[in-house]
Scaffold this active site. Structure first.
Site, PDB file in Angstrom:
ATOM      1  N   PHE A 128       0.906  -1.181  -0.020  1.00 30.99           N
ATOM      2  CA  PHE A 128      -0.114  -0.045   0.042  1.00 30.99           C
ATOM      3  C   PHE A 128       0.775   1.297   0.034  1.00 30.99           C
ATOM      4  O   PHE A 128       1.847   1.389   0.658  1.00 30.99           O
ATOM      5  CB  PHE A 128      -0.776  -0.164   1.314  1.00 30.99           C
ATOM      6  CG  PHE A 128      -2.171   0.975   1.130  1.00 30.99           C
ATOM      7  CD1 PHE A 128      -3.301   0.804   0.372  1.00 30.99           C
ATOM      8  CD2 PHE A 128      -1.794   2.198   2.009  1.00 30.99           C
ATOM      9  CE1 PHE A 128      -4.007   1.788   0.401  1.00 30.99           C
ATOM     10  CE2 PHE A 128      -2.623   3.052   1.872  1.00 30.99           C
ATOM     11  CZ  PHE A 128      -4.159   3.220   1.237  1.00 30.99           C
ATOM     12  N   ASP A 198       1.327  -4.933   8.421  1.00 34.28           N
ATOM     13  CA  ASP A 198       0.228  -3.799   8.260  1.00 34.28           C
ATOM     14  C   ASP A 198      -1.092  -4.744   7.980  1.00 34.28           C
ATOM     15  O   ASP A 198      -1.007  -5.521   7.380  1.00 34.28           O
ATOM     16  CB  ASP A 198       0.423  -3.258   6.980  1.00 34.28           C
ATOM     17  CG  ASP A 198      -0.878  -2.039   6.602  1.00 34.28           C
ATOM     18  OD1 ASP A 198      -1.830  -2.481   7.261  1.00 34.28           O
ATOM     19  OD2 ASP A 198      -0.509  -1.245   5.995  1.00 34.28           O
ATOM     20  N   TYR A 223     -11.231   1.488  10.495  1.00 36.08           N
ATOM     21  CA  TYR A 223     -12.610   1.820   9.881  1.00 36.08           C
ATOM     22  C   TYR A 223     -12.965   1.017   8.594  1.00 36.08           C
ATOM     23  O   TYR A 223     -13.879   1.474   7.859  1.00 36.08           O
ATOM     24  CB  TYR A 223     -12.254   3.307   9.434  1.00 36.08           C
ATOM     25  CG  TYR A 223     -10.873   3.519   8.503  1.00 36.08           C
ATOM     26  CD1 TYR A 223     -10.659   3.064   7.414  1.00 36.08           C
ATOM     27  CD2 TYR A 223     -10.049   4.252   9.031  1.00 36.08           C
ATOM     28  CE1 TYR A 223      -9.558   3.236   6.810  1.00 36.08           C
ATOM     29  CE2 TYR A 223      -8.711   4.476   8.512  1.00 36.08           C
ATOM     30  CZ  TYR A 223      -8.495   3.706   7.354  1.00 36.08           C
ATOM     31  OH  TYR A 223      -7.190   3.947   6.839  1.00 36.08           O
ATOM     32  N   LYS A 224     -12.279  -0.124   8.444  1.00 34.93           N
ATOM     33  CA  LYS A 224     -12.763  -1.091   7.504  1.00 34.93           C
ATOM     34  C   LYS A 224     -13.540  -2.091   8.077  1.00 34.93           C
ATOM     35  O   LYS A 224     -14.791  -1.818   8.290  1.00 34.93           O
ATOM     36  CB  LYS A 224     -11.429  -1.603   6.763  1.00 34.93           C
ATOM     37  CG  LYS A 224     -10.526  -0.738   6.047  1.00 34.93           C
ATOM     38  CD  LYS A 224      -9.513  -1.446   5.594  1.00 34.93           C
ATOM     39  CE  LYS A 224      -8.363  -0.588   4.856  1.00 34.93           C
ATOM     40  NZ  LYS A 224      -8.736   0.156   3.774  1.00 34.93           N
ATOM     41  N   ARG A 372     -12.516  -3.665  -7.274  1.00 30.17           N
ATOM     42  CA  ARG A 372     -12.283  -4.437  -6.037  1.00 30.17           C
ATOM     43  C   ARG A 372     -13.934  -4.498  -5.507  1.00 30.17           C
ATOM     44  O   ARG A 372     -14.337  -3.764  -5.089  1.00 30.17           O
ATOM     45  CB  ARG A 372     -11.340  -3.591  -5.254  1.00 30.17           C
ATOM     46  CG  ARG A 372     -10.858  -4.476  -4.117  1.00 30.17           C
ATOM     47  CD  ARG A 372      -9.640  -3.758  -3.247  1.00 30.17           C
ATOM     48  NE  ARG A 372     -10.255  -2.587  -2.799  1.00 30.17           N
ATOM     49  CZ  ARG A 372      -9.685  -1.572  -1.651  1.00 30.17           C
ATOM     50  NH1 ARG A 372      -8.283  -2.178  -1.313  1.00 30.17           N
ATOM     51  NH2 ARG A 372     -10.078  -0.870  -0.989  1.00 30.17           N
TER      52      ARG A 372
END
Ligand SMILES: Cc1ncc(COP(=O)(O)O)c(C=O)c1O
Length: 397
Positions: A128, A198, A223-224, A372
């Site tokens: 990322f 991560d 937050y996912k 995605r």
């Protein structure tokens, strides 16, 4: 089998279906499917209620007394619960703070300092952006060299006696490929380096066993799959064996041994609290607390089982409907190698993604050609996925 009856059969057998009602309903009639919970999870009804209560009672009525009464302890208290429910981490090693990026900066700086004779930081070219950018900037700051991996599988070939730290994602944000966290951690450690994971795309989507793997450090967002809300604080994990030497660079008063001593010089707090820097974001932590509580109720094993079933469903529908239209499945087909989303590739993915979003199928476009499909086991349904895939087929055709 791609029929509506099959989708309904899967929804009827879904043990987690009832959890959907715990979320704020989607009132926009234009939304066909929300398949972006791996960017921003949907809000819990309980979070809205708790926020009102915290503002009115803890903040409004108790005023500054709430810091001592409850707020100061929250980063560790929620961290411990998150560690128990989702990370396989014993208490005292996980703390809620900052953003993932800032947490990563802290642990990377700390890790490199723990390996003074070593001059390389390893990461992969597909990691990322925030991870790659921070590896580059920490390397520049400390005069180290970045060793780039073309694939995570090459980690054995690149790590050696110059490796200070390896920064990898547990689940790849594009392909959803799951990295061998225990195996890679062991390998890096055997060569004298430290592994930093991560967990943004794995926390709350699949079981993570940090203590069992002997992990060194980990960071991740809330937050996912934890549904904590936009900008909710991240977490970091530091294995207890590193606490005494763990020295992070943002030495603010909240990480000091005695925050209110107003001391002349910084002395780090013992244990994981030294990872803190400034004032904890109390309102943001409410969402983390509620997301972790809901996950505890649902159970990470059941969440994982549904993520696998949803992923398989997307792949079955893609094979039947989309592969003939020029799509390819870019995520692993083996269930045990795939995280909580499925990426489909198409040469015209960017334009198609725009059209999909305009038509109520909320997915993510990932450069250069990935669509995605994010699957959130606590909110996503099988019929919802089928409706989205049907819309993709229509628009692509
Ligand atoms: C793998 C990964 N790491 C880091 C981040 C960003 O972290 P933050 O914005 O909390 O700093 C994300 C965001 O989506 C991510 O997917």
């Amino acid at each position: 089998m791609t029929t509506l009856q099959e989708a309904e059969r899967l929804d009827a057998g879904d043990e987690l279906a009832g959890f959907r009602d715990r979320f704020v309903p989607i009132t926009d009639p234009g939304v066909v499917a929300y398949l972006d919970g791996n960017s921003l999870g949907r809000p819990l009804r309980a979070t809205a209620e708790r926020l009102r209560e915290v503002v009115a009672e803890q903040w409004g009525a108790r005023l500054i007394r709430s810091w001592d009464e409850r707020w100061l302890a929250l980063p560790e208290r929620i961290g411990d619960e998150l560690g128990r429910v989702a990370l396989g981490a014993a208490p005292g090693q996980t703390i809620v703070a900052d953003s993932t990026s800032v947490c990563l900066y802290k642990v990377l700086r700390a890790a490199v300092a723990l390996r003074p004779g070593r001059d390389e930081i390893v990461t992969d070219t597909a990691n990322f952006p925030t991870d790659r950018f921070l590896v580059e900037s920490v390397a520049a700051e400390l005069g180290k060299t970045v060793r780039w991996l073309d694939t995570v599988a090459d980690v054995g070939a690149v790590t050696g006696d110059r490796t200070a730290a390896v920064v990898l994602s547990h689940v790849d944000y594009r392909s959803a490929e799951i990295a061998d966290l225990p195996g890679i951690t062991r390998l890096v450690q055997e060569r004298g380096g430290l592994a930093i994971w991560d967990l943004c795309h794995s926390v709350g989507a699949l079981p993570v066993e940090l203590d069992a793997a002997g992990a060194d450090f980990a960071v991740g967002c809330t937050y996912k799959f934890l549904n904590a809300g936009p900008g909710a604080p991240a977490f970091l994990y530091v294995n207890a064996r590193h606490h005494a030497e763990f020295g992070q660079p943002i030495t603010g008063w909240m990480g000091a041994a005695d925050t209110f001593a107003m001391a002349e010089h910084y002395v780090p707090a013992p244990g994981i609290r030294r990872a803190l820097s400034g004032t904890p974001p109390v309102l943001g932590m409410v969402g983390v607390q509620e997301g972790v509580a809901l996950l505890a109720e649902a159970g990470i094993e059941r969440v994982r089982a549904k993520a696998v079933a949803l992923g398989r469903w997307v792949i079955d529908l893609a094979d039947a409907w989309l592969v003939p239209l020029g799509f390819t499945v870019a995520s692993p087909r083996e269930d045990d190698r795939r995280g909580g989303h499925v990426t489909l590739r198409h040469p015209d993915a960017e334009r198609l993604s725009r059209l999909l979003i305009e038509n109520g199928v909320l997915i993510d476009f990932r450069r250069p050609d990935g669509i995605r499909v994010g699957l959130s086991p606590l909110t996503t349904g099988f019929a919802e996925v089928r409706a989205a895939m049907a819309r993709i087929r229509e628009l692509a055709a």
